[in-house]
Design a protein around this motif. Structure first.
Motif, PDB file in Angstrom:
ATOM      1  N   VAL A 127      32.469 102.945  95.611  1.00  0.00           N
ATOM      2  CA  VAL A 127      33.887 102.587  95.733  1.00  0.00           C
ATOM      3  C   VAL A 127      34.145 101.167  95.222  1.00  0.00           C
ATOM      4  O   VAL A 127      35.027 100.475  95.705  1.00  0.00           O
ATOM      5  CB  VAL A 127      34.372 102.736  97.197  1.00  0.00           C
ATOM      6  CG1 VAL A 127      34.391 104.190  97.625  1.00  0.00           C
ATOM      7  CG2 VAL A 127      33.535 101.902  98.139  1.00  0.00           C
ATOM      8  N   GLN A 128      33.403 100.753  94.222  1.00  0.00           N
ATOM      9  CA  GLN A 128      33.487  99.362  93.780  1.00  0.00           C
ATOM     10  C   GLN A 128      34.870  98.963  93.279  1.00  0.00           C
ATOM     11  O   GLN A 128      35.262  97.802  93.404  1.00  0.00           O
ATOM     12  CB  GLN A 128      32.435  99.058  92.733  1.00  0.00           C
ATOM     13  CG  GLN A 128      32.587  99.785  91.436  1.00  0.00           C
ATOM     14  CD  GLN A 128      31.393  99.559  90.521  1.00  0.00           C
ATOM     15  OE1 GLN A 128      30.336  99.128  90.939  1.00  0.00           O
ATOM     16  NE2 GLN A 128      31.575  99.849  89.255  1.00  0.00           N
ATOM     17  N   ASN A 129      35.661  99.878  92.734  1.00  0.00           N
ATOM     18  CA  ASN A 129      37.010  99.530  92.281  1.00  0.00           C
ATOM     19  C   ASN A 129      37.996  99.377  93.439  1.00  0.00           C
ATOM     20  O   ASN A 129      39.026  98.733  93.288  1.00  0.00           O
ATOM     21  CB  ASN A 129      37.543 100.559  91.286  1.00  0.00           C
ATOM     22  CG  ASN A 129      36.843 100.463  89.947  1.00  0.00           C
ATOM     23  OD1 ASN A 129      36.363  99.402  89.572  1.00  0.00           O
ATOM     24  ND2 ASN A 129      36.760 101.574  89.243  1.00  0.00           N
ATOM     25  N   LEU A 130      37.681  99.977  94.581  1.00  0.00           N
ATOM     26  CA  LEU A 130      38.525  99.829  95.771  1.00  0.00           C
ATOM     27  C   LEU A 130      38.108  98.638  96.626  1.00  0.00           C
ATOM     28  O   LEU A 130      38.868  98.169  97.462  1.00  0.00           O
ATOM     29  CB  LEU A 130      38.459 101.099  96.636  1.00  0.00           C
ATOM     30  CG  LEU A 130      39.120 102.341  96.072  1.00  0.00           C
ATOM     31  CD1 LEU A 130      38.761 103.562  96.911  1.00  0.00           C
ATOM     32  CD2 LEU A 130      40.621 102.166  96.016  1.00  0.00           C
ATOM     33  N   ALA A 131      36.891  98.169  96.426  1.00  0.00           N
ATOM     34  CA  ALA A 131      36.347  97.113  97.285  1.00  0.00           C
ATOM     35  C   ALA A 131      36.762  95.735  96.803  1.00  0.00           C
ATOM     36  O   ALA A 131      36.920  95.497  95.615  1.00  0.00           O
ATOM     37  CB  ALA A 131      34.823  97.219  97.315  1.00  0.00           C
ATOM     38  N   GLY A 132      36.948  94.840  97.771  1.00  0.00           N
ATOM     39  CA  GLY A 132      37.255  93.470  97.384  1.00  0.00           C
ATOM     40  C   GLY A 132      37.693  92.599  98.537  1.00  0.00           C
ATOM     41  O   GLY A 132      37.913  93.050  99.659  1.00  0.00           O
ATOM     42  N   HIS A 133      37.829  91.333  98.225  1.00  0.00           N
ATOM     43  CA  HIS A 133      38.389  90.310  99.107  1.00  0.00           C
ATOM     44  C   HIS A 133      39.782  90.065  98.551  1.00  0.00           C
ATOM     45  O   HIS A 133      39.932  89.603  97.430  1.00  0.00           O
ATOM     46  CB  HIS A 133      37.510  89.063  99.035  1.00  0.00           C
ATOM     47  CG  HIS A 133      38.053  87.864  99.710  1.00  0.00           C
ATOM     48  ND1 HIS A 133      37.343  86.699  99.768  1.00  0.00           N
ATOM     49  CD2 HIS A 133      39.218  87.592 100.352  1.00  0.00           C
ATOM     50  CE1 HIS A 133      38.040  85.780 100.406  1.00  0.00           C
ATOM     51  NE2 HIS A 133      39.190  86.305 100.760  1.00  0.00           N
ATOM     52  N   TRP A 134      40.796  90.401  99.326  1.00  0.00           N
ATOM     53  CA  TRP A 134      42.174  90.381  98.848  1.00  0.00           C
ATOM     54  C   TRP A 134      42.966  89.306  99.589  1.00  0.00           C
ATOM     55  O   TRP A 134      42.810  89.141 100.791  1.00  0.00           O
ATOM     56  CB  TRP A 134      42.837  91.737  99.081  1.00  0.00           C
ATOM     57  CG  TRP A 134      42.058  92.893  98.563  1.00  0.00           C
ATOM     58  CD1 TRP A 134      41.133  93.633  99.249  1.00  0.00           C
ATOM     59  CD2 TRP A 134      42.095  93.444  97.256  1.00  0.00           C
ATOM     60  NE1 TRP A 134      40.610  94.609  98.449  1.00  0.00           N
ATOM     61  CE2 TRP A 134      41.179  94.523  97.211  1.00  0.00           C
ATOM     62  CE3 TRP A 134      42.824  93.142  96.113  1.00  0.00           C
ATOM     63  CZ2 TRP A 134      40.979  95.284  96.081  1.00  0.00           C
ATOM     64  CZ3 TRP A 134      42.617  93.909  94.990  1.00  0.00           C
ATOM     65  CH2 TRP A 134      41.706  94.971  94.973  1.00  0.00           C
ATOM     66  N   MET A 135      43.825  88.614  98.891  1.00  0.00           N
ATOM     67  CA  MET A 135      44.756  87.669  99.500  1.00  0.00           C
ATOM     68  C   MET A 135      46.121  88.333  99.482  1.00  0.00           C
ATOM     69  O   MET A 135      46.685  88.601  98.420  1.00  0.00           O
ATOM     70  CB  MET A 135      44.773  86.337  98.739  1.00  0.00           C
ATOM     71  CG  MET A 135      43.436  85.605  98.764  1.00  0.00           C
ATOM     72  SD  MET A 135      42.760  85.341 100.427  1.00  0.00           S
ATOM     73  CE  MET A 135      43.955  84.232 101.127  1.00  0.00           C
ATOM     74  N   VAL A 136      46.640  88.651 100.677  1.00  0.00           N
ATOM     75  CA  VAL A 136      47.859  89.445 100.794  1.00  0.00           C
ATOM     76  C   VAL A 136      48.905  88.718 101.633  1.00  0.00           C
ATOM     77  O   VAL A 136      48.593  87.835 102.424  1.00  0.00           O
ATOM     78  CB  VAL A 136      47.577  90.832 101.420  1.00  0.00           C
ATOM     79  CG1 VAL A 136      46.574  91.609 100.594  1.00  0.00           C
ATOM     80  CG2 VAL A 136      47.111  90.715 102.851  1.00  0.00           C
ATOM     81  N   THR A 137      50.149  89.131 101.453  1.00  0.00           N
ATOM     82  CA  THR A 137      51.236  88.710 102.332  1.00  0.00           C
ATOM     83  C   THR A 137      51.671  89.912 103.143  1.00  0.00           C
ATOM     84  O   THR A 137      51.479  91.063 102.732  1.00  0.00           O
ATOM     85  CB  THR A 137      52.433  88.157 101.530  1.00  0.00           C
ATOM     86  OG1 THR A 137      52.852  89.149 100.598  1.00  0.00           O
ATOM     87  CG2 THR A 137      52.062  86.881 100.798  1.00  0.00           C
ATOM     88  N   VAL A 138      52.254  89.653 104.309  1.00  0.00           N
ATOM     89  CA  VAL A 138      52.693  90.713 105.211  1.00  0.00           C
ATOM     90  C   VAL A 138      54.211  90.671 105.318  1.00  0.00           C
ATOM     91  O   VAL A 138      54.778  89.638 105.677  1.00  0.00           O
ATOM     92  CB  VAL A 138      52.065  90.536 106.616  1.00  0.00           C
ATOM     93  CG1 VAL A 138      52.517  91.654 107.541  1.00  0.00           C
ATOM     94  CG2 VAL A 138      50.557  90.469 106.528  1.00  0.00           C
ATOM     95  N   ASP A 139      54.859  91.786 104.987  1.00  0.00           N
ATOM     96  CA  ASP A 139      56.308  91.916 105.113  1.00  0.00           C
ATOM     97  C   ASP A 139      56.611  93.129 105.980  1.00  0.00           C
ATOM     98  O   ASP A 139      55.788  94.046 106.083  1.00  0.00           O
ATOM     99  CB  ASP A 139      56.964  92.107 103.742  1.00  0.00           C
ATOM    100  CG  ASP A 139      56.727  90.943 102.797  1.00  0.00           C
ATOM    101  OD1 ASP A 139      56.722  89.792 103.274  1.00  0.00           O
ATOM    102  OD2 ASP A 139      56.542  91.188 101.591  1.00  0.00           O
ATOM    103  N   ILE A 140      57.785  93.152 106.583  1.00  0.00           N
ATOM    104  CA  ILE A 140      58.240  94.340 107.312  1.00  0.00           C
ATOM    105  C   ILE A 140      59.171  95.102 106.383  1.00  0.00           C
ATOM    106  O   ILE A 140      60.100  94.519 105.811  1.00  0.00           O
ATOM    107  CB  ILE A 140      58.949  93.963 108.622  1.00  0.00           C
ATOM    108  CG1 ILE A 140      57.953  93.296 109.570  1.00  0.00           C
ATOM    109  CG2 ILE A 140      59.581  95.191 109.266  1.00  0.00           C
ATOM    110  CD1 ILE A 140      58.556  92.843 110.891  1.00  0.00           C
ATOM    111  N   VAL A 141      58.907  96.409 106.220  1.00  0.00           N
ATOM    112  CA  VAL A 141      59.711  97.252 105.331  1.00  0.00           C
ATOM    113  C   VAL A 141      60.294  98.423 106.118  1.00  0.00           C
ATOM    114  O   VAL A 141      59.820  98.768 107.202  1.00  0.00           O
ATOM    115  CB  VAL A 141      58.872  97.778 104.131  1.00  0.00           C
ATOM    116  CG1 VAL A 141      58.372  96.623 103.280  1.00  0.00           C
ATOM    117  CG2 VAL A 141      57.711  98.628 104.594  1.00  0.00           C
TER     118      VAL A 141
END
Length: 171
Positions: free
Chosen positions: A34-48
Motif C-alpha cells: 500500500v505504498q501509494n496510500l502510505a505517508g506522513h500527511w499534513m492536514v487541516t480539519v474543517d467541518i462540512v
C-alpha cells in the motif's frame, strides 16, 4: 626485517579490504503493498455538511496537524492503519482500502484501544501529484471525512481532513 613486516601487514590489510567490499545480492529493497496510500500527511480539519460544503474552517484552531497512514504488519494490500497521532481526536484505526483505486473508508469502527469510541470514515482518497508544495513542485494529497460517536451530538459533525504529504523539506 621491520620493513618486510610493514609491507606484509599493508598487503594483508588491502587484501581484506577488497574482500569486505563484495556485493552479496543485486536485489532492490522494494516497497509495501500500500505504498501509494502510505505517508506522513499534513492536514487541516474543517467541518462540512452532507454535501461536502465547508461550514467551519479549522473550528478548533489547530492549523495543520500530522496524520499517518501505513501498511499492516501482514502487509495486506486491502487495509491500512490511519492515525492522528493524538493531534486531534486521538484515533487509530485499521481500515479497508482499495490500493488500485487509492481509496479508503470504513463503517462504524472502534477508533481507540479501549473500544469506547467509534468513528466512521467516508470519501477517503489519495491523489497522486495533485497538490503543489510552496515551491510549486507536485506532491501527493489526501482527503477524507470522519465523524465520531462521542462528539456532541453523536456523529453530529463531519470533519473533513485534507492536505498533502509531508516532504521533510523546510517550506
Amino acid at each position: 626485517m621491520k620493513k618486510f613486516l610493514k609491507y606484509a601487514m599493508m598487503g594483508l590489510c588491502l587484501s581484506l579490504g577488497f574482500v569486505a567490499c563484495d556485493v552479496e545480492t543485486d536485489e532492490e529493497a522494494g516497497g509495501t503493498n500500500v505504498q501509494n496510500l502510505a505517508g506522513h500527511w499534513m492536514v487541516t480539519v474543517d467541518i462540512v455538511d452532507e454535501a461536502g460544503n465547508t461550514l467551519y474552517s479549522d473550528p478548533y484552531g489547530l492549523g495543520e496537524i500530522a496524520v499517518y497512514t501505513y501498511n499492516t504488519a501482514a502487509n495486506d494490500a486491502d487495509s491500512i492503519w490511519i492515525t492522528d497521532n493524538n493531534n486531534f481526536w486521538q484515533f487509530m484505526m485499521k481500515i479497508p482500502a482499495n490500493n488500485s483505486a487509492l481509496t479508503f473508508s470504513c463503517p462504524e469502527k472502534d477508533y481507540d484501544a479501549a473500544g469506547t469510541g467509534k468513528a466512521i470514515i467516508t470519501n477517503g482518497k489519495v491523489l497522486l501529484g495533485a497538490a503543489k508544495n510552496l515551491h510549486g513542485m507536485p506532491n501527493d494529497s489526501i482527503v477524507f471525512d470522519i465523524s465520531f460517536n462521542d462528539d456532541e451530538p453523536a456523529y453530529g459533525y463531519i470533519y473533513r481532513m485534507s492536505g498533502q504529504k509531508y516532504t521533510g523539506f523546510y517550506e
